[in-house]
Each structure stands twice: as C-alpha cells, then as structure tokens.
Design an enzyme around this catalytic site. Structure first.
Site, short mmCIF file in Angstrom:
data_model
loop_
_atom_site.label_atom_id
_atom_site.label_comp_id
_atom_site.label_asym_id
_atom_site.label_seq_id
_atom_site.Cartn_x
_atom_site.Cartn_y
_atom_site.Cartn_z
N HIS A 265 85.74 7.38 68.90
CA HIS A 265 86.53 7.35 70.13
C HIS A 265 85.72 6.76 71.30
CE1 HIS A 265 89.71 8.96 72.88
NE2 HIS A 265 88.70 8.97 73.73
N GLU A 266 84.57 7.36 71.55
CA GLU A 266 83.75 6.87 72.67
C GLU A 266 83.24 5.46 72.37
OE1 GLU A 266 84.03 8.51 75.35
OE2 GLU A 266 84.82 10.35 74.44
N HIS A 269 85.82 3.11 73.60
CA HIS A 269 85.69 2.92 75.06
C HIS A 269 84.51 1.98 75.34
CE1 HIS A 269 88.58 5.75 76.70
NE2 HIS A 269 88.07 6.79 76.06
N GLU A 295 92.02 4.08 77.37
CA GLU A 295 92.26 5.05 76.30
C GLU A 295 92.88 4.35 75.07
OE1 GLU A 295 90.96 7.89 76.69
OE2 GLU A 295 91.82 9.08 75.07
ZN ZN Z 1 88.96 8.71 75.82
#
Ligand code: ZN
Length: 500
Positions: A265-266, A269, A295
């Site tokens: 997830h990160e 980003h 996101e």
């Molecule tokens: Zn996030």
C-alpha cells in the site's frame, strides 16, 4: 520562462522548501525521535507552518500572482501556465480566506481535541470527547463559511482534500456503493466458511517479513536510491521531493498479511511520489492531484495487483522460500483465497475490499448530519451503532472500537471521502490499463510490472497536478468518476470466491 513566471516560481520554491523541511521533521517525529522531543518538535513545526503561510498570504505574493494571472489570460489553451495558475490560485485563495485568528484557533482546538480523544479512548467513552468534538464541529462550520461553498457547508470541507468534490457527488457515489455492497456483504456472511485464512496466522519472523515486503515493491519499481522504508506505529508515506520518498510499515510476527499489504500500500503511494514531474518539482503543479487520487495508487498496488491470482503465481515461490514451514504446502489458490477473506468488522483500517467503503459511508453520513445541525456531537455513538448495524451487521461493544477509532476528528471533518474515491478510481485506472496492456495478467504472473508502472507514469504520475481528477480520468479512462468498474470488479471477484 517569462519574467512573471520566474518571479512566481522563485517564491513558490521557497514555500515548498519550508514545507518539505517540515515534512522531514514530521517524518522524524513519527519514526526515530525520542519522546522527549515532542514539545520542541511541535514548536518547530508550528514555526515552519506559519513561515510558509506568511509567505503565501503576503501582499508581495498577491501582486506577483495577479501579474502572472494577467499574463496567463492571453496564453493559448493547453499552455501549462493555466494549470500552474489554477493550483497556485487555489492554495492562495484558501490561505487568504481563512483569517489567521481562525487558523490559530483551529490549531489550539486540535491539541485540546487530541488530548480529550486520548482520554476518551482510555475510558472507551465518547462522551469524554464530545464537548471538544462539538467545538470542532462548530469551528468546521466557521471554516466552511470563510471558504464558501456551492450548496451546503460540508462541500467546503470535502473540497479541501478533494478539489471540486461536493456533498451531492460524494453522497451519490457512496449511495451506489452501498446499494451493491450491503447485499453482497450479507450474502458472503452466510457463506463465511467457504474461504479459509488460517494459513496467514502463526509465527512469521520480523526480519523475513521486512525483506519480503521490500522484495515485492522493488519488483513493482520502487526506487531505493530515491527512497527508503522505516518503521512507525501507523504506516504512512511522505515525500521530501521526487528524489527522496519515505514509506513506513509496522510488523506483527503473529500474522503475515498485515505488514506485507501495508508495504504494498505505502509502496503504491511511494511510486506515485517518485513519478511526479521533476521539471515542476517544488511547485504545486509538481504535486499529486488529490488525496483520493493518491489513494487510488496505493489501492491499485495493494489490492488489484497484490490480492490477485497472477501476482501470487509470481510471488508464492518467494513467500515459500522465505517461510517454508508456513507456506511450503500452500497452493496459489490457497493463498489467493486467504488474502481475500471478507469479514464485516468494526475497524476501518482492518477492513477488506468489500466492506471498506461501508465504513466510509458511516463516517460521511454522520459528518454530514453534524454539519447540517441534524445530529448533536453527543449523539454520535448512537447514530454510529445504528449505521454499523444497517450496513455491516455488526455493532461496536464500546466507543473505542466505534466512533473513537479514527484520529481524523481531532483535526476537523471531511477527510474520509478520499478513501472511497481512491477505491473507485483504482478500478477505473486498472480497467484502462488492462485495455492498453493486452497481456497484463500474464506480465504480472511473470513478475514484469514495467508495463503497468509505465502506464501509470504516463497517464497519471507525470502529469503532477496538470489535470484535475475529472480531467485525468477522462483522458486516461474515457470517463469521469464512476463506480461501475469498481463494482464490476468487486462483484465478479467475490461472487466467484464465495460461490454466490
Ligand atoms: Zn493510503
């Protein structure tokens, strides 16, 4: 570069440098700073924030911006200066519309609300937080009045994190998601036993988890000569520029999925931050479009890629080599099913792909009612329980796992919609990538993520804020914001998984 543009950028670069310096201090605060640094760090951050603010609202900046706006008026359509003006004007308008006194009051109230939120969590009782929260709701209305809005005051708060977002658009979006997801959650709940995730629990050594997460995002294309991963209590991503992007994770040795998917997830980003246009670095044009679009990138790598069969065809042998006793006998199908287990739960950050948006709907509807004066702060837990029951079929036994779970309300309202926008946009972009890259699933199964990253770089990352959310979506996918690809993806995937 024209003189007026040079004048403007010179000022923008200084403001950005101050903000990035603050980001370094903020990153350190969440990762390595000893507890004793808290007070000093708070003061340093406040000083930097006011320095950046003073520069932005100064009469000199206003003059330079007006002169630039005049120049841009004559520029041909599509000239990048239009986009720069739009992004700078937005930041300038927001900063100048909010009186300094109001901003200072918000900062003080945030500290007060945070302290009472911590006390309320210790007591598992929302009523401890309610008085400070009631003041925060009033202040949010004041902020909305200062900023202005098209229809209702909540619009102004949504627009702060998602430029152009209105209450009506958000309500329609969440309404469509609810209409499909609530019945799907009910149907899955009746067949819970069809998916087993027990293989994800046991003992998974910390350093092996750390290495495996890095291996996955390295394959995705995260560049460790321009970024690094550290540990923090709550995983986050921050950027000091395209050449230095920081992500964090947290590892629990009892389970495999938590840290692994948090790193994906990160990492998603981080890939967005590393792909932003270097030529517009240190200006608002060189930044991400919105928190929702940001996101979409984390969700795409975490879910559309990381929770797919092709990804596990590629990655299972690596996970087996790292954890032979846990995964040695596991098949691709076993792990694919385990990482897609659905369970209506009380905590948003632990929610799966099917239930996640329903948590956002609960917060959105509660916030909207608060802003309209239809709900009092002290009555939030009751409204919360009713909505959780209605949408997810679960009711929190206390406020700690209910209305007190997120820190967001200590700083104000309006910050949740980006999560749902991100989910929806991730599926739109994924669908478009699949149309462009004919053999995308096979590429992923071979561990070749370059075509996907290339698509994202071209269609989104390299734009910076040159396009709005709508403009970027129309160019990249042929449509504005729509829930159709997301719902088709969720319904197709989970109907098959649960044999519905
Ligand atoms: Zn996030």
């Amino acid at each position: 570069m024209t003189d007026r543009l040079a004048e403007l950028t010179k000022r923008l670069l200084e403001i950005d440098d101050i903000e990035r310096a603050a980001a370094v201090l903020g990153w350190d605060q969440m990762t390595y700073m000893p507890q004793g640094g808290n007070q000093g760090r708070g003061e340093q951050l406040a000083t930097l924030a006011s320095l950046a603010h003073e520069r932005l609202v100064s009469p000199e900046f206003g003059d330079v911006l007006r002169a630039f706006a005049e120049e841009v008026r004559g520029a041909p359509e599509g000239d990048v200066r239009h986009a720069l003006l739009r992004t700078v004007q937005r930041a300038y308008d927001q900063a100048t519309k909010l009186p300094q006194e109001l901003v200072a009051r918000q900062m003080r109230l945030t500290t007060e609300a945070y302290e009472s939120w911590v006390a309320a969590r210790a007591a598992k009782d929302f009523s401890v937080f309610a008085p400070a929260f009631a003041k925060m709701v009033d202040l949010s209305r004041e902020i909305a009045e200062a900023l202005g809005y098209p229809e209702e005051s909540y619009d102004a708060l949504l627009d702060l994190s998602e430029p152009g977002m209105t209450t009506k658009v958000a309500a329609d979006l969440l309404g469509e998601l609810k209409a499909s997801l609530v019945p799907l959650v009910e149907a899955i709940a009746e067949h819970k036993e069809r998916v087993d995730r027990s293989i994800l629990y046991g003992h998974f050594a910390d350093e092996t988890q750390w290495r495996l997460g890095l291996e996955a995002i390295t394959a995705f294309g995260f560049d460790f000569s321009r970024g690094r991963q550290d540990r923090s209590i709550h995983p986050f991503t921050t950027s000091f520029g395209v050449g230095d992007v920081r992500i964090t994770t947290r590892i629990s040795e009892d389970t495999f999925a938590s840290a692994f998917f948090s790193t994906l997830h990160e990492g998603g980003h981080g890939l967005y931050e590393q792909g932003l246009p270097a030529e517009w670095a240190r200006t608002p044009l060189g930044q991400a479009i919105s928190s929702g679009v940001h996101e979409s990138q984390s969700r795409l790598w975490e879910n559309l890629v990381g929770r797919s069969r092709p990804f596990w065809r590629y990655f299972l042998p690596k996970a087996q080599a790292a954890f032979p006793s846990q995964f040695g006998q596991v098949s691709v199908e076993d792990i694919y099913r385990a990482v897609n287990y659905v369970e209506p739960s009380l905590i948003r950050v632990d929610a799966d792909e099917v239930t996640y948006n329903l948590h956002i709907a609960v917060r959105f509807e509660v916030e909207r009612a608060l802003m309209r004066g239809e709900l009092a702060a002290r009555d939030v837990p009751e409204a919360w329980r009713a909505k959780m029951q209605e949408y997810l079929g679960v009711v929190p036994p206390d406020d700690l796992v209910g209305a007190l779970q997120d820190i967001h309300w200590t700083g104000g309202l309006g910050g949740f919609i980006g999560y749902s926008v991100g989910n929806v946009v991730s599926a739109q972009v994924w669908e478009a990538a699949g149309r462009t890259i004919g053999d995308l699933p096979e590429r992923i199964a071979q561990g070749d993520f370059a075509p996907l990253l290339g698509f994202l770089r071209r269609e989104l990352h390299q734009l910076g804020s040159r396009e709005t959310t709508d403009g970027f979506l129309r160019k990249a996918t042929g449509q504005g914001l729509t829930t159709r690809p997301y719902l088709a993806y969720i319904e197709g995937k989970f109907s098959e998984l649960y044999g519905l």
